[in-house]
Motif scaffolding. Structure first.
Motif, mmCIF file in Angstrom:
data_model
loop_
_atom_site.group_PDB
_atom_site.id
_atom_site.type_symbol
_atom_site.label_atom_id
_atom_site.label_comp_id
_atom_site.label_asym_id
_atom_site.label_seq_id
_atom_site.Cartn_x
_atom_site.Cartn_y
_atom_site.Cartn_z
ATOM 1 N N ARG A 24 58.398 20.282 9.038
ATOM 2 C CA ARG A 24 57.433 20.154 7.958
ATOM 3 C C ARG A 24 57.873 19.028 7.038
ATOM 4 O O ARG A 24 59.019 18.581 7.108
ATOM 5 C CB ARG A 24 57.310 21.456 7.178
ATOM 6 N N SER A 25 56.968 18.597 6.230
ATOM 7 C CA SER A 25 57.275 17.520 5.305
ATOM 8 C C SER A 25 58.334 17.979 4.292
ATOM 9 O O SER A 25 58.240 19.091 3.765
ATOM 10 C CB SER A 25 56.012 17.086 4.576
ATOM 11 N N LEU A 26 59.320 17.127 4.071
ATOM 12 C CA LEU A 26 60.396 17.449 3.138
ATOM 13 C C LEU A 26 60.272 16.575 1.893
ATOM 14 O O LEU A 26 60.137 15.355 1.995
ATOM 15 C CB LEU A 26 61.762 17.222 3.800
ATOM 16 N N ILE A 27 60.335 17.202 0.759
ATOM 17 C CA ILE A 27 60.192 16.498 -0.514
ATOM 18 C C ILE A 27 61.570 16.223 -1.110
ATOM 19 O O ILE A 27 62.449 17.064 -1.050
ATOM 20 C CB ILE A 27 59.337 17.330 -1.485
ATOM 21 N N ARG A 71 59.973 7.105 8.441
ATOM 22 C CA ARG A 71 59.512 7.819 7.247
ATOM 23 C C ARG A 71 58.260 8.645 7.536
ATOM 24 O O ARG A 71 58.127 9.779 7.091
ATOM 25 C CB ARG A 71 59.217 6.832 6.132
ATOM 26 N N ALA A 72 57.339 8.061 8.279
ATOM 27 C CA ALA A 72 56.057 8.729 8.496
ATOM 28 C C ALA A 72 56.220 10.030 9.273
ATOM 29 O O ALA A 72 55.460 10.973 9.073
ATOM 30 C CB ALA A 72 55.106 7.790 9.218
ATOM 31 N N LYS A 73 57.203 10.067 10.156
ATOM 32 C CA LYS A 73 57.361 11.232 11.022
ATOM 33 C C LYS A 73 58.502 12.136 10.577
ATOM 34 O O LYS A 73 58.829 13.091 11.265
ATOM 35 C CB LYS A 73 57.607 10.780 12.459
ATOM 36 N N GLU A 74 59.120 11.847 9.428
ATOM 37 C CA GLU A 74 60.254 12.640 8.952
ATOM 38 C C GLU A 74 61.284 12.787 10.059
ATOM 39 O O GLU A 74 61.745 13.879 10.373
ATOM 40 C CB GLU A 74 59.788 14.028 8.470
ATOM 41 N N THR A 75 61.609 11.661 10.660
ATOM 42 C CA THR A 75 62.519 11.643 11.805
ATOM 43 C C THR A 75 63.699 10.742 11.510
ATOM 44 O O THR A 75 63.528 9.655 10.949
ATOM 45 C CB THR A 75 61.792 11.134 13.056
ATOM 46 N N THR A 97 68.025 17.246 0.649
ATOM 47 C CA THR A 97 67.002 17.009 -0.355
ATOM 48 C C THR A 97 67.559 17.392 -1.719
ATOM 49 O O THR A 97 68.671 17.903 -1.828
ATOM 50 C CB THR A 97 65.723 17.805 -0.071
#
Length: 113
Positions: A24-27, A71-75, A97
């Protein structure tokens, strides 16, 4: 929450590309890192990348391994070249994070001589 992949069995001198994907997206990402743990040894730092692109490497892998981030894929990826038997280990990714530290489950890299 982190899924690592790309490990395998290779001959000395070979290459692999390890990847670590967040489910999932990480902030608030502060750093993305790779560690490894060889049998009977402690887990050791391999490489890190910051949001600004700054990278660091362990002396033992510098000039052979390259860490990168999508960045786009949080990879976070780790290109491992010129592998040596001493690189044999379980490779773990982590993403730090502002809230917590996430670890992946590890991917096995085995280098035969």
């Amino acid at each position: 929450q982190l899924q690592a992949s790309g490990g395998g069995l290779v001959q000395a001198g070979g290459s692999l590309r390890l990847s670590c994907v967040a489910s999932r997206s990480l902030i608030g990402i502060k750093a993305m890192r790779w560690y490894r743990q060889a049998p009977g040894k402690e887990r050791e730092f391999v490489a890190s990348i910051l949001p600004n692109g700054s990278v660091k490497y362990a002396d033992s892998v510098r000039d052979r391994f390259t860490i990168s981030r999508d960045r786009a894929k949080e990879t976070v990826n780790l290109q491992v070249n010129s592998l040596e038997p001493r690189d044999t280990a379980v490779y773990y990714c982590n993403i730090e994070t502002v809230y917590t530290l996430h670890w992946g489950q590890g991917t096995q890299v085995t280098v035969s001589s």
